[in-house]
Design a protein around this motif. Structure first.
Motif, PDB file in Angstrom:
ATOM      1  N   UNK A 342       0.832  -1.197   0.000  1.00 11.98           N
ATOM      2  CA  UNK A 342       0.000   0.000   0.000  1.00 11.98           C
ATOM      3  C   UNK A 342       0.865   1.245   0.000  1.00 11.98           C
ATOM      4  N   UNK A 343       0.824   2.002   1.090  1.00  6.96           N
ATOM      5  CA  UNK A 343       1.594   3.236   1.222  1.00  6.96           C
ATOM      6  C   UNK A 343       2.588   3.105   2.359  1.00  6.96           C
ATOM      7  N   UNK A 344       3.847   3.474   2.098  1.00  9.66           N
ATOM      8  CA  UNK A 344       4.873   3.537   3.138  1.00  9.66           C
ATOM      9  C   UNK A 344       4.695   4.867   3.870  1.00  9.66           C
ATOM     10  N   UNK A 345       4.561   4.836   5.176  1.00 10.71           N
ATOM     11  CA  UNK A 345       4.261   6.040   5.943  1.00 10.71           C
ATOM     12  C   UNK A 345       5.444   6.411   6.837  1.00 10.71           C
ATOM     13  N   UNK A 346       5.502   7.696   7.174  1.00 12.23           N
ATOM     14  CA  UNK A 346       6.593   8.229   8.012  1.00 12.23           C
ATOM     15  C   UNK A 346       6.013   9.056   9.147  1.00 12.23           C
ATOM     16  N   UNK A 347       4.906   8.629   9.707  1.00 11.84           N
ATOM     17  CA  UNK A 347       4.220   9.394  10.750  1.00 11.84           C
ATOM     18  C   UNK A 347       5.061   9.479  12.018  1.00 11.84           C
ATOM     19  N   UNK A 348       4.876  10.580  12.734  1.00  9.47           N
ATOM     20  CA  UNK A 348       5.529  10.700  14.040  1.00  9.47           C
ATOM     21  C   UNK A 348       4.864   9.786  15.060  1.00  9.47           C
ATOM     22  N   UNK A 349       3.545   9.608  14.936  1.00 13.31           N
ATOM     23  CA  UNK A 349       2.801   8.701  15.819  1.00 13.31           C
ATOM     24  C   UNK A 349       1.919   7.820  14.943  1.00 13.31           C
ATOM     25  N   UNK A 350       2.046   6.508  15.098  1.00 11.23           N
ATOM     26  CA  UNK A 350       1.234   5.546  14.353  1.00 11.23           C
ATOM     27  C   UNK A 350       0.490   4.694  15.372  1.00 11.23           C
ATOM     28  N   UNK A 351      -0.830   4.833  15.417  1.00 11.26           N
ATOM     29  CA  UNK A 351      -1.669   4.113  16.372  1.00 11.26           C
ATOM     30  C   UNK A 351      -2.377   2.977  15.635  1.00 11.26           C
ATOM     31  N   UNK A 352      -1.920   1.753  15.885  1.00 11.97           N
ATOM     32  CA  UNK A 352      -2.450   0.567  15.200  1.00 11.97           C
ATOM     33  C   UNK A 352      -3.495  -0.099  16.087  1.00 11.97           C
ATOM     34  N   UNK A 353      -4.722  -0.185  15.588  1.00 12.43           N
ATOM     35  CA  UNK A 353      -5.833  -0.736  16.362  1.00 12.43           C
ATOM     36  C   UNK A 353      -6.299  -2.028  15.701  1.00 12.43           C
ATOM     37  N   UNK A 354      -6.182  -3.131  16.412  1.00 14.51           N
ATOM     38  CA  UNK A 354      -6.650  -4.411  15.890  1.00 14.51           C
ATOM     39  C   UNK A 354      -5.855  -4.925  14.707  1.00 14.51           C
ATOM     40  N   UNK A 355      -4.559  -4.576  14.630  1.00 19.44           N
ATOM     41  CA  UNK A 355      -3.693  -5.019  13.533  1.00 19.44           C
ATOM     42  C   UNK A 355      -2.688  -6.023  14.091  1.00 19.44           C
ATOM     43  N   UNK A 356      -2.662  -7.220  13.525  1.00 19.83           N
ATOM     44  CA  UNK A 356      -1.768  -8.263  14.040  1.00 19.83           C
ATOM     45  C   UNK A 356      -0.325  -8.006  13.676  1.00 19.83           C
ATOM     46  N   UNK A 357      -0.060  -7.398  12.511  1.00 18.70           N
ATOM     47  CA  UNK A 357       1.309  -7.049  12.150  1.00 18.70           C
ATOM     48  C   UNK A 357       1.945  -7.989  11.154  1.00 18.70           C
ATOM     49  N   UNK A 358       1.342  -8.125   9.974  1.00 19.29           N
ATOM     50  CA  UNK A 358       1.982  -8.900   8.912  1.00 19.29           C
ATOM     51  C   UNK A 358       3.279  -8.214   8.494  1.00 19.29           C
ATOM     52  N   UNK A 359       4.201  -8.987   7.924  1.00 15.24           N
ATOM     53  CA  UNK A 359       5.512  -8.451   7.601  1.00 15.24           C
ATOM     54  C   UNK A 359       5.406  -7.296   6.610  1.00 15.24           C
ATOM     55  N   UNK A 360       4.442  -7.367   5.661  1.00 15.46           N
ATOM     56  CA  UNK A 360       4.271  -6.277   4.699  1.00 15.46           C
ATOM     57  C   UNK A 360       3.822  -4.992   5.398  1.00 15.46           C
ATOM     58  N   UNK A 361       2.996  -5.141   6.418  1.00 12.07           N
ATOM     59  CA  UNK A 361       2.533  -3.957   7.151  1.00 12.07           C
ATOM     60  C   UNK A 361       3.678  -3.364   7.972  1.00 12.07           C
TER      61      UNK A 361
END
Length: 416
Positions: A342-361
């Motif tokens: 998808x999109x590579x992000x560079x946020x100062x704060x990234x709040x992940x809700x209900x995301x397991x964390x696949x390697x692509x993510x």
């Protein structure tokens, strides 16, 4: 004794899976020491870990793992047993032979990852046979309490109404005072769109010097930078004014410095203010592209209350993102997908809700400064990656967060 080589499929699988909790221990067992950046695979092919700190890429660029996945287990062990971690060496430089000046962006009053890389590069220039000191120059209110751990020996802060907002003339006047007072051997600026790139080029023009820009490596009196729109490397002699890219050096991790406050130069000449800053313009977070967003609230397959998720994003002023699963299921549009696909992000704060964390993510968020995870699974990869984790139901946490923020805003309105 049979000479047949016995394979352990489970050990080989753990060695290949860098997110496994026993990954580092298995590599250490295979090598008889600390985990290596490369190891022999089950079919005899040498496997290399591209996420190891300091890995040199195929085009010669030094890569540093910001995903935290490679060091997640070590970091977790360090948090569980702080006493076992080696103490940092304290460094006090009373009379430095020379000064390396670093002008940091410090968005929000705190060092960014780019600033910390720049300070690591400054330490390379300051530490040697003749000891120099690193002088950090910042503008506006400073809220970072970790300057000593970042490798700073001296700190000069310019604050006040004159330096608020977009004020390049005033900042150039202040840097001129630092130039006359300390006569730095080198000036380092972050080559970033947050202000360092423009300020560094303005300062070089005022000094009548030609800077080295897009620099990603300094060694043996030579600096290497990107040229031709990032397609080639250009090596030249080290200039006095350097504008460096992210990951130009490893951040300081083994020493603690004094970070002593130094008074700004007195009696600075009054700068001619030819630019009037009209202040920040309110922008709808929903209209901000993911690649440019500083605060992202991202949803995964664990979200059940989508109305509550959208409300939370509006209340927090966050840009909405999503995992691939949430997008494929039709809950979020495709342009909101975060990750390598998808999109590579560079946020100062990234709040992940209900995301397991696949390697692509995880690959897509590796340049985010702070990652916060809300999940019911304490063993998922996103929790291992996160700087702060909340193990609870996401709907309850988001509802409590909205209530807390709205309560604070009501108190502020009543007080006004």
């Amino acid at each position: 004794m049979s000479e047949i080589v016995r394979r352990d499929p489970r050990t080989e699988w753990i060695a290949r899976n860098r997110l496994h909790p026993e990954h580092d221990a298995v590599l250490a067992q295979l090598h008889g020491g600390a985990p290596a950046a490369q190891w022999m695979g089950p079919n005899g092919i040498i496997r290399r870990n591209p996420h190891a700190v300091g890995f040199i890429g195929p085009n010669g660029i030094r890569r540093i793992d910001r995903s935290g996945a490679q060091t997640a287990n070590a970091a977790g062990a360090s948090r569980r047993d702080t006493a076992a971690a080696p103490a940092r060496r304290r460094v006090q430089i009373d009379i430095p032979a020379f000064i390396i000046a670093v002008v940091a962006d410090m968005p929000g009053g705190r060092l960014s990852a780019h600033d910390r890389d720049l300070l690591g590069l400054a330490r390379q220039l300051a530490d040697g046979a003749v000891q120099g000191a690193v002088l950090l120059v910042s503008f506006g209110e400073s809220r970072d309490e970790g300057l000593a751990e970042a490798g700073v020996d001296r700190v000069v802060n310019f604050s006040g109404e004159a330096f608020d907002g977009y004020a390049p003339e005033q900042r150039l006047t202040a840097l001129g005072g630092i130039e006359r007072q300390h006569e730095p051997r080198h000036w380092l600026f972050p080559d970033s769109p947050l202000g360092g790139a423009e300020l560094g080029r303005r300062f070089a023009a005022r000094q009548g010097e030609r800077p080295a820009t897009q620099v990603w490596q300094i060694a043996d009196g030579q600096c290497t930078g990107r040229g031709a729109a990032g397609t080639i490397d250009v090596t030249r002699g080290l200039r006095r004014i350097v504008l460096a890219l992210p990951e130009c050096a490893e951040p300081v991790s083994d020493t603690v410095h004094a970070a002593e406050a130094v008074a700004p130069p007195a009696a600075l000449p009054q700068a001619l203010r030819r630019i009037e800053d009209l202040g920040a313009v309110a922008v709808d977070p929903a209209g901000v592209a993911l690649a440019e967003a500083e605060f992202i609230l991202s949803a995964g397959n664990g979200i059940r209350d989508w109305d509550g998720f959208h409300r939370t994003a509006r209340v927090l002023g966050a840009t909405e993102g999503a995992s691939r699963v949430a997008v494929d299921n039709g809950f979020m549009p495709r342009h909101r997908q975060v990750g390598a696909t998808g999109t590579w992000v560079t946020a100062r704060v990234y709040l992940a809700v209900g995301i397991s964390g696949a390697i692509q993510h995880l690959q897509g968020i590796q340049q985010c400064d702070k990652v916060i995870a809300i999940n019911t699974d304490p063993g998922c990869d996103m929790v291992k990656r996160a700087d702060l984790s909340v193990i609870a139901d996401s709907s309850e946490v988001l509802a409590a967060l909205v209530e807390l923020v709205e309560g604070v805003r009501r108190e502020q309105r009543n007080a006004a």
